[in-house]
Scaffold this motif. Sequence first.
Motif, PDB file in Angstrom:
ATOM      1  N   PRO A 276       0.830  -1.211   0.000  1.00 13.17           N
ATOM      2  CA  PRO A 276       0.000   0.000   0.000  1.00 13.17           C
ATOM      3  C   PRO A 276       0.864   1.261   0.000  1.00 13.17           C
ATOM      4  O   PRO A 276       1.864   1.337   0.721  1.00 13.17           O
ATOM      5  N   ASP A 277       0.492   2.222  -0.828  1.00 11.72           N
ATOM      6  CA  ASP A 277       1.265   3.461  -0.942  1.00 11.72           C
ATOM      7  C   ASP A 277       1.021   4.359   0.266  1.00 11.72           C
ATOM      8  O   ASP A 277      -0.097   4.431   0.790  1.00 11.72           O
ATOM      9  N   SER A 278       2.072   5.073   0.679  1.00 10.47           N
ATOM     10  CA  SER A 278       1.947   6.043   1.759  1.00 10.47           C
ATOM     11  C   SER A 278       3.127   7.012   1.692  1.00 10.47           C
ATOM     12  O   SER A 278       4.267   6.597   1.462  1.00 10.47           O
ATOM     13  N   ASN A 279       2.835   8.280   1.882  1.00 15.36           N
ATOM     14  CA  ASN A 279       3.905   9.284   1.932  1.00 15.36           C
ATOM     15  C   ASN A 279       4.165   9.752   3.364  1.00 15.36           C
ATOM     16  O   ASN A 279       4.806  10.774   3.589  1.00 15.36           O
ATOM     17  N   LYS A 280       3.661   8.985   4.330  1.00 12.78           N
ATOM     18  CA  LYS A 280       3.842   9.347   5.731  1.00 12.78           C
ATOM     19  C   LYS A 280       5.220   8.895   6.233  1.00 12.78           C
ATOM     20  O   LYS A 280       5.873   8.051   5.627  1.00 12.78           O
ATOM     21  N   ILE A 281       5.616   9.454   7.362  1.00 19.54           N
ATOM     22  CA  ILE A 281       6.924   9.186   7.948  1.00 19.54           C
ATOM     23  C   ILE A 281       6.851   7.987   8.891  1.00 19.54           C
ATOM     24  O   ILE A 281       5.913   7.853   9.678  1.00 19.54           O
ATOM     25  N   ASP A 282       7.867   7.106   8.793  1.00 22.92           N
ATOM     26  CA  ASP A 282       7.979   5.998   9.745  1.00 22.92           C
ATOM     27  C   ASP A 282       8.488   6.570  11.068  1.00 22.92           C
ATOM     28  O   ASP A 282       9.636   7.037  11.147  1.00 22.92           O
ATOM     29  N   PRO A 283       7.672   6.533  12.127  1.00 20.40           N
ATOM     30  CA  PRO A 283       8.086   7.169  13.390  1.00 20.40           C
ATOM     31  C   PRO A 283       9.235   6.468  14.090  1.00 20.40           C
ATOM     32  O   PRO A 283       9.845   7.046  15.004  1.00 20.40           O
ATOM     33  N   PHE A 284       9.578   5.251  13.688  1.00 24.03           N
ATOM     34  CA  PHE A 284      10.673   4.534  14.325  1.00 24.03           C
ATOM     35  C   PHE A 284      12.028   4.890  13.703  1.00 24.03           C
ATOM     36  O   PHE A 284      13.060   4.435  14.190  1.00 24.03           O
ATOM     37  N   ILE A 285      12.028   5.704  12.649  1.00 27.47           N
ATOM     38  CA  ILE A 285      13.272   6.284  12.137  1.00 27.47           C
ATOM     39  C   ILE A 285      13.414   7.641  12.819  1.00 27.47           C
ATOM     40  O   ILE A 285      12.765   8.624  12.430  1.00 27.47           O
ATOM     41  N   ILE A 286      14.221   7.699  13.853  1.00 27.62           N
ATOM     42  CA  ILE A 286      14.243   8.845  14.768  1.00 27.62           C
ATOM     43  C   ILE A 286      14.569  10.154  14.066  1.00 27.62           C
ATOM     44  O   ILE A 286      13.922  11.182  14.309  1.00 27.62           O
ATOM     45  N   GLU A 287      15.557  10.141  13.197  1.00 30.28           N
ATOM     46  CA  GLU A 287      15.951  11.383  12.508  1.00 30.28           C
ATOM     47  C   GLU A 287      14.810  11.925  11.661  1.00 30.28           C
ATOM     48  O   GLU A 287      14.505  13.129  11.694  1.00 30.28           O
ATOM     49  N   ASP A 288      14.152  11.042  10.907  1.00 28.99           N
ATOM     50  CA  ASP A 288      13.013  11.470  10.081  1.00 28.99           C
ATOM     51  C   ASP A 288      11.875  11.982  10.950  1.00 28.99           C
ATOM     52  O   ASP A 288      11.208  12.968  10.616  1.00 28.99           O
ATOM     53  N   ARG A 289      11.654  11.301  12.079  1.00 25.58           N
ATOM     54  CA  ARG A 289      10.569  11.705  12.978  1.00 25.58           C
ATOM     55  C   ARG A 289      10.818  13.099  13.549  1.00 25.58           C
ATOM     56  O   ARG A 289       9.921  13.958  13.546  1.00 25.58           O
ATOM     57  N   ASN A 290      12.034  13.362  14.017  1.00 22.06           N
ATOM     58  CA  ASN A 290      12.349  14.667  14.596  1.00 22.06           C
ATOM     59  C   ASN A 290      12.300  15.776  13.562  1.00 22.06           C
ATOM     60  O   ASN A 290      11.829  16.884  13.847  1.00 22.06           O
ATOM     61  N   ASN A 291      12.761  15.485  12.352  1.00 20.65           N
ATOM     62  CA  ASN A 291      12.693  16.483  11.281  1.00 20.65           C
ATOM     63  C   ASN A 291      11.245  16.826  10.947  1.00 20.65           C
ATOM     64  O   ASN A 291      10.898  17.986  10.700  1.00 20.65           O
ATOM     65  N   ALA A 292      10.385  15.789  10.936  1.00 23.57           N
ATOM     66  CA  ALA A 292       8.963  16.016  10.640  1.00 23.57           C
ATOM     67  C   ALA A 292       8.307  16.840  11.739  1.00 23.57           C
ATOM     68  O   ALA A 292       7.482  17.720  11.462  1.00 23.57           O
ATOM     69  N   LEU A 293       8.671  16.577  12.994  1.00 22.37           N
ATOM     70  CA  LEU A 293       8.105  17.342  14.113  1.00 22.37           C
ATOM     71  C   LEU A 293       8.555  18.799  14.063  1.00 22.37           C
ATOM     72  O   LEU A 293       7.770  19.716  14.345  1.00 22.37           O
ATOM     73  N   ASP A 294       9.814  19.014  13.686  1.00 27.53           N
ATOM     74  CA  ASP A 294      10.323  20.389  13.569  1.00 27.53           C
ATOM     75  C   ASP A 294       9.607  21.152  12.459  1.00 27.53           C
ATOM     76  O   ASP A 294       9.449  22.378  12.538  1.00 27.53           O
ATOM     77  N   ALA A 295       9.167  20.411  11.430  1.00 27.90           N
ATOM     78  CA  ALA A 295       8.529  21.070  10.284  1.00 27.90           C
ATOM     79  C   ALA A 295       7.040  21.348  10.507  1.00 27.90           C
ATOM     80  O   ALA A 295       6.423  22.087   9.735  1.00 27.90           O
ATOM     81  N   LEU A 296       6.465  20.753  11.559  1.00 25.71           N
ATOM     82  CA  LEU A 296       5.036  20.959  11.812  1.00 25.71           C
ATOM     83  C   LEU A 296       4.775  22.389  12.283  1.00 25.71           C
ATOM     84  O   LEU A 296       5.363  22.856  13.255  1.00 25.71           O
ATOM     85  N   GLU A 297       3.890  23.089  11.576  1.00 22.57           N
ATOM     86  CA  GLU A 297       3.536  24.456  11.964  1.00 22.57           C
ATOM     87  C   GLU A 297       2.498  24.454  13.084  1.00 22.57           C
ATOM     88  O   GLU A 297       2.528  25.312  13.970  1.00 22.57           O
ATOM     89  N   ASP A 298       1.588  23.491  13.018  1.00 21.32           N
ATOM     90  CA  ASP A 298       0.514  23.420  14.008  1.00 21.32           C
ATOM     91  C   ASP A 298       0.445  21.990  14.535  1.00 21.32           C
ATOM     92  O   ASP A 298       0.215  21.049  13.768  1.00 21.32           O
ATOM     93  N   ILE A 299       0.660  21.839  15.832  1.00 20.26           N
ATOM     94  CA  ILE A 299       0.672  20.502  16.429  1.00 20.26           C
ATOM     95  C   ILE A 299      -0.729  20.172  16.928  1.00 20.26           C
ATOM     96  O   ILE A 299      -1.201  20.738  17.922  1.00 20.26           O
TER      97      ILE A 299
END
Length: 316
Positions: free
Chosen positions: A164-187
């Motif tokens: 199944p296709d998905s463009n979401k971030i795997d939260p268990f890849i820590i670097e990707d997860r932290n980068n995604a959290l930093d990029a969130l404008e509204d939590i």
Amino acid sequence: MSFDGNLLHKLTIELQDKLTTGRINKIYQLSQYDLLLVINSNRVKHKLLISASPNYARIHLTDFDHERPDTPPTFCMFLRKHIDGGILKNIYQKNNDRVIVFELDTRNELGDKLQKNLIIEVTGRHANIIVTDNEFKILEAMKHIMPFENAERTIYPSALYRFPDSNKIDPFIIEDRNNALDALEDITERSLLNTFMGFSPLITKEIMYRYRNGDNLKSIIDEILSESNPTIIDSDKEYFYYTDITSKEGPRKHYNTVNELLDRHYLERDSIDNIRQRSKDILKFVKNQIDKQNHKIEKLSKELRATEKRDKFKIK
């Protein structure tokens, strides 16, 4: 939805520990959507329940006995032919999605060694059980999806399997997860749900509940993903998760493993479903009998009316 990618992540680790290098000894199809695999691993017999039910899709080890039909359906016969006797070489989850893959070493009729994949998609009403070869060419599936059905993927023998296709971030890849959290404008719950693969509304609400209490968001997510405390909570409805959901109030039952939790939770659901199905079958049988007898009464009444003038005809 409690059975999300995070829960499957914990479950996969447990299955890897219990089943890797085990041999599939028996395969049963319990119902239209449910399979039971008996696997011998490290001299222990394990029963693996796999369900592609639209309502209760899941996979877990079970300690309970399940009624096994005398005559195996077609899909069960296919599985017995292709993966019975197979060795579980590897078990892995696809990223953090609700898809788990069993890599099997099998042999054909000539004794040649072949690798096959048993893929279980625990994706709600779209759940499926699929068998492919080592190049992911589909050999058979419990549910077929034809190319003309306007679906994103084709699930049919000889088609190439695509995850199944998905463009979401795997939260268990820590670097990707932290980068995604930093990029969130509204939590918000919605933004977390749309950003991370395998997150469900249940866990995003828990994250926001802890976040509003003043904790650091990155620390909260890191803590939740590393926790392990399988719990069933009897709140406004019954919730279950691989860790305690502190945002929900109500009595709690804690379990040693995710497998044990799922086995206990779904036992009652299965019992209720079986009762509903049997009562439905009985009602259908009774209705058919009533219709049959009504038709017979109507036919006999017609014959009776036709004999009303029998005495007059007898005199004539």
